[in-house]
Design a protein around this motif. Structure first.
Motif, PDB file in Angstrom:
ATOM      1  N   GLU A 420      33.172  46.692 -67.357  1.00  9.59           N
ATOM      2  CA  GLU A 420      34.083  47.737 -66.916  1.00  9.59           C
ATOM      3  C   GLU A 420      33.602  48.258 -65.581  1.00  9.59           C
ATOM      4  O   GLU A 420      32.799  49.186 -65.502  1.00  9.59           O
ATOM      5  N   GLY A 421      34.054  47.607 -64.536  1.00  7.63           N
ATOM      6  CA  GLY A 421      33.672  47.993 -63.186  1.00  7.63           C
ATOM      7  C   GLY A 421      32.523  47.171 -62.656  1.00  7.63           C
ATOM      8  O   GLY A 421      32.356  47.015 -61.464  1.00  7.63           O
ATOM      9  N   THR A 422      31.722  46.657 -63.558  1.00  7.36           N
ATOM     10  CA  THR A 422      30.553  45.893 -63.128  1.00  7.36           C
ATOM     11  C   THR A 422      30.511  44.570 -63.887  1.00  7.36           C
ATOM     12  O   THR A 422      31.475  44.186 -64.529  1.00  7.36           O
ATOM     13  N   LYS A 423      29.346  43.921 -63.823  1.00 11.61           N
ATOM     14  CA  LYS A 423      29.177  42.673 -64.565  1.00 11.61           C
ATOM     15  C   LYS A 423      29.281  42.925 -66.063  1.00 11.61           C
ATOM     16  O   LYS A 423      28.968  44.013 -66.541  1.00 11.61           O
ATOM     17  N   GLY A 424      29.677  41.933 -66.802  1.00 11.14           N
ATOM     18  CA  GLY A 424      29.826  42.089 -68.240  1.00 11.14           C
ATOM     19  C   GLY A 424      28.597  41.659 -69.019  1.00 11.14           C
ATOM     20  O   GLY A 424      27.502  41.539 -68.468  1.00 11.14           O
ATOM     21  N   THR A 425      28.790  41.404 -70.292  1.00 12.86           N
ATOM     22  CA  THR A 425      27.705  41.054 -71.194  1.00 12.86           C
ATOM     23  C   THR A 425      28.144  39.871 -72.050  1.00 12.86           C
ATOM     24  O   THR A 425      29.173  39.941 -72.719  1.00 12.86           O
ATOM     25  N   ALA A 426      27.341  38.821 -72.011  1.00 10.66           N
ATOM     26  CA  ALA A 426      27.673  37.643 -72.819  1.00 10.66           C
ATOM     27  C   ALA A 426      27.589  37.993 -74.297  1.00 10.66           C
ATOM     28  O   ALA A 426      26.728  38.773 -74.710  1.00 10.66           O
ATOM     29  N   MET A 427      28.494  37.464 -75.086  1.00 10.87           N
ATOM     30  CA  MET A 427      28.382  37.687 -76.530  1.00 10.87           C
ATOM     31  C   MET A 427      29.138  36.625 -77.310  1.00 10.87           C
ATOM     32  O   MET A 427      30.105  36.049 -76.838  1.00 10.87           O
ATOM     33  N   ILE A 428      28.645  36.400 -78.501  1.00  8.44           N
ATOM     34  CA  ILE A 428      29.277  35.476 -79.449  1.00  8.44           C
ATOM     35  C   ILE A 428      30.070  36.341 -80.425  1.00  8.44           C
ATOM     36  O   ILE A 428      29.616  37.420 -80.798  1.00  8.44           O
ATOM     37  N   MET A 429      31.229  35.857 -80.851  1.00  7.45           N
ATOM     38  CA  MET A 429      32.016  36.600 -81.833  1.00  7.45           C
ATOM     39  C   MET A 429      31.382  36.436 -83.213  1.00  7.45           C
ATOM     40  O   MET A 429      31.595  35.438 -83.891  1.00  7.45           O
ATOM     41  N   GLU A 430      30.578  37.429 -83.586  1.00 10.91           N
ATOM     42  CA  GLU A 430      29.935  37.361 -84.905  1.00 10.91           C
ATOM     43  C   GLU A 430      30.960  37.626 -86.009  1.00 10.91           C
ATOM     44  O   GLU A 430      30.793  37.200 -87.140  1.00 10.91           O
ATOM     45  N   SER A 431      31.999  38.390 -85.663  1.00  8.50           N
ATOM     46  CA  SER A 431      33.081  38.606 -86.619  1.00  8.50           C
ATOM     47  C   SER A 431      34.393  38.401 -85.875  1.00  8.50           C
ATOM     48  O   SER A 431      34.638  39.049 -84.866  1.00  8.50           O
ATOM     49  N   CYS A 432      35.183  37.450 -86.357  1.00 12.22           N
ATOM     50  CA  CYS A 432      36.510  37.234 -85.765  1.00 12.22           C
ATOM     51  C   CYS A 432      37.404  36.582 -86.799  1.00 12.22           C
ATOM     52  O   CYS A 432      37.313  35.376 -87.045  1.00 12.22           O
ATOM     53  N   LYS A 433      38.213  37.389 -87.441  1.00 15.73           N
ATOM     54  CA  LYS A 433      39.115  36.860 -88.474  1.00 15.73           C
ATOM     55  C   LYS A 433      40.528  36.676 -87.916  1.00 15.73           C
ATOM     56  O   LYS A 433      41.508  36.799 -88.644  1.00 15.73           O
ATOM     57  N   LEU A 434      40.596  36.421 -86.600  1.00 14.42           N
ATOM     58  CA  LEU A 434      41.910  36.266 -85.987  1.00 14.42           C
ATOM     59  C   LEU A 434      42.750  35.169 -86.659  1.00 14.42           C
ATOM     60  O   LEU A 434      43.943  35.390 -86.916  1.00 14.42           O
ATOM     61  N   PRO A 435      42.165  34.004 -86.985  1.00 15.90           N
ATOM     62  CA  PRO A 435      42.991  32.985 -87.658  1.00 15.90           C
ATOM     63  C   PRO A 435      43.610  33.515 -88.957  1.00 15.90           C
ATOM     64  O   PRO A 435      44.789  33.274 -89.230  1.00 15.90           O
ATOM     65  N   TYR A 436      42.819  34.254 -89.722  1.00 13.53           N
ATOM     66  CA  TYR A 436      43.360  34.844 -90.951  1.00 13.53           C
ATOM     67  C   TYR A 436      44.476  35.827 -90.619  1.00 13.53           C
ATOM     68  O   TYR A 436      45.528  35.844 -91.273  1.00 13.53           O
ATOM     69  N   CYS A 437      44.243  36.670 -89.607  1.00 12.24           N
ATOM     70  CA  CYS A 437      45.241  37.689 -89.234  1.00 12.24           C
ATOM     71  C   CYS A 437      46.569  37.022 -88.872  1.00 12.24           C
ATOM     72  O   CYS A 437      47.639  37.480 -89.276  1.00 12.24           O
ATOM     73  N   ILE A 438      46.489  35.933 -88.109  1.00 13.70           N
ATOM     74  CA  ILE A 438      47.715  35.230 -87.693  1.00 13.70           C
ATOM     75  C   ILE A 438      48.429  34.672 -88.922  1.00 13.70           C
ATOM     76  O   ILE A 438      49.642  34.854 -89.097  1.00 13.70           O
TER      77      ILE A 438
END
Lengths: 773, 150
Positions: A420-438
């Motif tokens: 947000e305004g500067t460099k970001g932060t690398a991260m892995i999606m430890e929780s992502c239930k998007l396929p289920y949500c879809i």
């Protein structure tokens, strides 16, 4: 992954709901000191002008007037009202009062009088001579316009953000991963889609208001309806040249914020008047001022180019955006970056992605922080473009999303590049239930049977549309929250935290988190928040940070308290700590035991006679996104273009819902606010730059009659870095309605509305044009 | 001028200006339960009952209530407390700036309809704006309350 909880994730009433409904004095205006001076603001009638002369002598000599402020008698120090952390990621481009006025409604002079009538009479006695300047009222013509909105000296940027005031550029940004042009050339199918979003008003019910007094130590105490008490204190101290120690900011209950109370409104003026006169003072915006003199959502024009292979694999996304920040650059850069950073990672399997553009000054009401914060603008255009791509590929849009969207344990290079305004932060999606949500959302709306459309009457068509979305959970390595817990005699806990409850219920869920860890119930927790004298630091309520950042701080503090209690009990029982079991009510070690009640009383009154108090802070190292899939069924009248949303389905992954009912409230409230933006809300100006939609009579927010059925579910999800597995949920709900409704209308009647709001007029016009083609 | 009326069944006398509105007069006299959201008769937050009929107090000249019965939420505390339970059950209490208005409008609704239909309920509360909840939770709470509080 689901864990069983006793307090968290269980139904718990809001800690303040009863008092509020019963009418107790709990909001800012209820805390005005008796005899407060009333502040009224003289506002600019011109969209752009320089004050040549201002004569306040007649106003000052009016009986009952105590103080008149103009740019001539207040400190000339540039600051940003944005209410963000330090260094501020918004241009430092505002003076408390200035010789330039940059929008109709901008601040000219403040009168403080013994009552409202005298204050209003005094405003009429102020004589102002303006040099009227040529305004810029269309952001598409703002870049390098001969009218320069910020020609003054003394304004700056805290770090390089593309701030070029001479070109009317508040901020700009460019980034690229891979080579977008090359990737697009290789694609079987490329689509390009441009659409525009409008300014939206927050329209929270409690108007902006603040009041000030000097306390018994001669310190300045300000009660204010704010989302950021600590930022207000810091920025006020810097701007007024006061020691931080001389200011106390108290946030009572707040009647809604939605980003609209992250920034400064009345605070600086009540402070100045009270410091000058020694008298208490108060300022309450009229509803017209709330609409026309606070700030709106940034209007934007966004172009998405998406390339894919025949099999529906998305290979590249190119996004270019222009944003209108109005008269001041509050949140110019950070909202702009979110258009990319919290939208484009949804389709993370691309070989190349590019994002960039400019944020321009105009002579409109400033734009600022607003729930969704760029993500809703980006989502509308991206998720419309995905449907266009699906059609071109002859693919079901749900299938296209399933194939290309983010999944658990995956990442996107964008996270590391863009913050947000500067460099970001690398991260892995430890929780992502998007396929289920879809999947689940499609089931709930009955996509199989309802897509693409069904005739339900002679001129009525029903159809469905969908979109997916993500947000974040606070700003990593920036947002910090703290909590302090003391054990009180009588065996209950005093919790003090910086988390800022603006109605979203943070006091309730912080209480739940502490109660869960200490194996007690919410009624054993007394919570005080967001008083800069009494509570430890927290950045405040923004960036979807409260549940995750402040919640984690509360959890850490409660864990420490539990350890401390066991140690105290072990000492008192004369046993080893590791033999003590605590069930929330008593400590047991073999044959020996002591209740929490007895322990708390002995600690205070017999031996060892000390207060057990702990404090902890939390700073995020990642910003785990909540995800959601949304579907709507609409019924369109092909003769009039009118439509109704029959049902809106949301399936959300926000990790553990700390308070399931409040989480649902956040999602549904966001959906309906987003539905307002999608379907009817619009900040409108006349050709002179004057806001027309400056009242609830002309700015229509959704009412109970607009809402038919909201179906809201949560995915079973656990975020390992969140408090009891939670992620944020405050903003995600607002992101999808523009795209979902746009897609559903297209599926129903074959026209795509490329500007918000999607009104019956636009639909009908587009249908006629299509017929005539 | 002097204004005399019954505030929650107690006779009161306030000094007012002829052009003052009831909401301001009540707040000035310590009835802080009056939440003024818009001050233009458009949001419903400042609802009070005048002779049992819901009225927006920000748009009613105070002088008009001379001799009348004005009910604020202070006059229906028990009912507001119970309604708050139902709002709590549905998570319908967020910023709650609109809640007092809802307590009063629901009180009036109960008096006017024995068994209101969904449409009747919606028509009755349509003037009470809530920007937080999306209305569905409030609607469910009100329905459940009306059903059980008959």
């Amino acid at each position: 992954m689901s864990k069983k909880f006793k307090v968290v994730n269980n139904k718990t009433h809001s800690v303040d709901g009863h008092a509020e409904m019963m009418g107790r004095a709990v909001y800012t205006q209820d805390y005005e000191a008796p005899g407060s001076l009333v502040l009224k603001m003289l506002r600019s009638p011109h969209p752009f002008a320089r004050i040549k002369n201002i004569d306040t002598s007649k106003a000052e000599s009016l009986n009952g007037v105590k103080c008149v402020l103009t740019y001539k008698n207040v400190p000339h120090v540039a600051f940003s009202r944005a209410g963000q952390g330090a260094p501020q990621p918004s241009p430092i481009d505002k003076f408390i009062l200035d010789e330039y006025v940059r929008f109709v409604g901008d601040e000219v002079a403040v009168v403080a009088a013994i009552n409202e009538k005298i204050a209003e009479d005094a405003l009429k006695l102020i004589q102002v001579e303006y040099e009227v300047l040529e305004p810029v009222l269309d952001y598409k013509t703002a870049y390098k316009n001969k009218s320069v909105i910020h020609p003054e000296s003394g304004i700056s940027q805290a770090f390089e953000m593309g701030f070029r005031p001479k070109d009317n550029v508040a901020a700009s940004y460019e980034m690229e991963v891979g080579n977008v042009e090359k990737e697009l050339e290789k694609c079987d199918v490329v689509i390009e889609h441009t659409a525009e979003t409008q300014a939206q008003a927050h329209a929270m019910l409690e108007p902006h208001c603040s009041n000030a007094r000097l306390d018994e130590h001669n310190r300045l105490v300000i009660y204010t309806s704010t989302q950021t008490p600590f930022h207000i204190r810091r920025i006020m101290a810097q701007t007024l040249g006061m020691p931080l120690s001389q200011i106390r900011i108290v946030k009572p209950r707040v009647g809604g914020g939605f980003g609209g109370k992250q920034q400064f409104h009345c605070e600086m003026f009540v402070a100045l008047v009270t410091l000058r006169t020694g008298l208490p003072s108060k300022m309450v915006y009229t509803r017209e001022e709330v609409f026309a003199s606070s700030y709106t959502r940034h209007p934007m024009c966004i172009t998405m180019k998406i390339g894919a292979d025949k099999d529906g694999t998305i290979k590249a996304i190119d996004c270019h955006a222009l944003s209108d920040t109005g008269a001041y650059g509050e949140h110019a850069l950070t909202v702009f970056m979110i258009v990319g950073s919290k939208v484009l990672p949804l389709y993370n399997k691309v070989n190349a992605v590019r994002f960039g553009g400019r944020v321009l000054y105009t002579n409109h009401v400033p734009a600022g922080a607003y729930r969704g914060y760029g993500a809703i603008q980006g989502n509308y255009v991206l998720e419309s473009a995905i449907d266009i791509l699906a059609e071109k590929l002859h693919m079901d849009p749900v299938e296209l999303r399933k194939k290309n969207s983010m999944k658990e344990k995956e990442t996107s290079p964008i996270f590391e590049i863009m913050g947000e305004g500067t460099k970001g932060t690398a991260m892995i999606m430890e929780s992502c239930k998007l396929p289920y949500c879809i999947e689940r959302g499609a089931e709930l709306i009955d996509w199989k049977n309802k897509y693409p459309r069904k005739e339900v009457g002679p001129h009525k068509v029903r159809s469905v549309g969908c979109a997916i979305a993500m947000q974040g959970s606070g700003i990593p390595f920036s947002d910090m929250g703290s909590c302090a817990i003391t054990l009180q005699d009588g065996g209950f806990y005093m919790v003090r935290c910086g988390a800022t409850d603006i109605g979203q219920g943070s006091d309730t869920l912080i209480s739940q988190i502490v109660a869960e860890e200490l194996m007690t119930t919410v009624d054993k927790i007394v919570i005080y928040s967001s008083d800069t004298d009494l509570a430890p630091f927290d950045v405040g309520a923004y960036a979807s940070s409260t549940t995750y950042i402040s919640g984690n701080a509360a959890w850490k503090t409660a864990i420490k308290m539990r350890e401390r209690l066991i140690s105290e009990a072990a000492t008192m029982l004369g046993v080893k700590e590791n033999t003590v079991e605590f069930d929330g009510k008593k400590f047991v070690s073999g044959e020996k035991e002591i209740s929490l009640f007895d322990l708390s009383n002995k600690l205070i009154y017999s031996a060892p006679q000390h207060q057990v108090a702990v404090t902890e802070s939390y700073i995020g190292h990642v910003s785990p996104p909540p995800f959601m899939a949304a579907y709507a069924e609409v019924e369109v009248d092909t003769e009039t273009g009118e439509y109704e949303v029959i049902e809106y389905v949301s399936v959300v992954d926000c990790g553990t819902t700390i308070n399931p009912m409040l989480a649902k409230g956040q999602v549904e409230g966001g959906i309906v606010q987003g539905f307002g933006m999608a379907s009817k809300e619009a900040v409108l100006y006349n050709k002179n730059g004057q806001m027309l939609s400056n009242s609830f009579l002309y700015y229509h927010v959704p009412t109970t009659k607009d809402i038919h059925k909201l179906t809201t579910e949560f995915a079973d999800s656990y975020e390992p870095t969140g408090p009891f597995g939670a992620k944020s949920v405050g903003e995600i709900g607002i992101d999808t309605p523009p795209a979902v409704i746009c897609n559903a209308i297209y599926n129903a009647v074959g026209v795509r509305i490329n500007s918000l709001p999607i009104t019956p007029e636009k639909i009908l016009k587009a249908m006629k044009e299509k017929e005539n083609r | 001028m002097k204004l005399r009326f019954y505030l929650n069944n107690v006779e009161v006398e306030y000094e007012i200006q002829p052009d003052e509105y009831l909401a301001q007069v009540l707040r000035r006299n310590g009835v802080l339960s009056i939440r003024i959201g818009c001050d233009e008769s458009a949001c419903g937050s400042c609802t009070v009952l005048v002779d049992d009929k819901p009225v927006l107090s920000c748009g009613l000249l105070a002088a008009k209530v001379e001799g009348k019965h004005v009910t604020t939420v202070e006059g229906i505390q028990e009912e507001a407390n119970r309604l708050a339970d139902y709002f709590g059950d549905e998570g319908a209490d967020q910023c709650s700036f609109c809640s007092v208005g809802f307590a009063l409008i629901v009180h009036a609704l109960r008096k006017e309809y024995k068994n209101p239909t969904d449409e009747q309920i919606k028509d009755y509360i349509v003037g009470n704006i809530c920007r937080c909840t999306g209305y569905q939770s409030q609607f469910k709470a009100i329905k459940a309350y009306l059903k059980e509080a008959k």
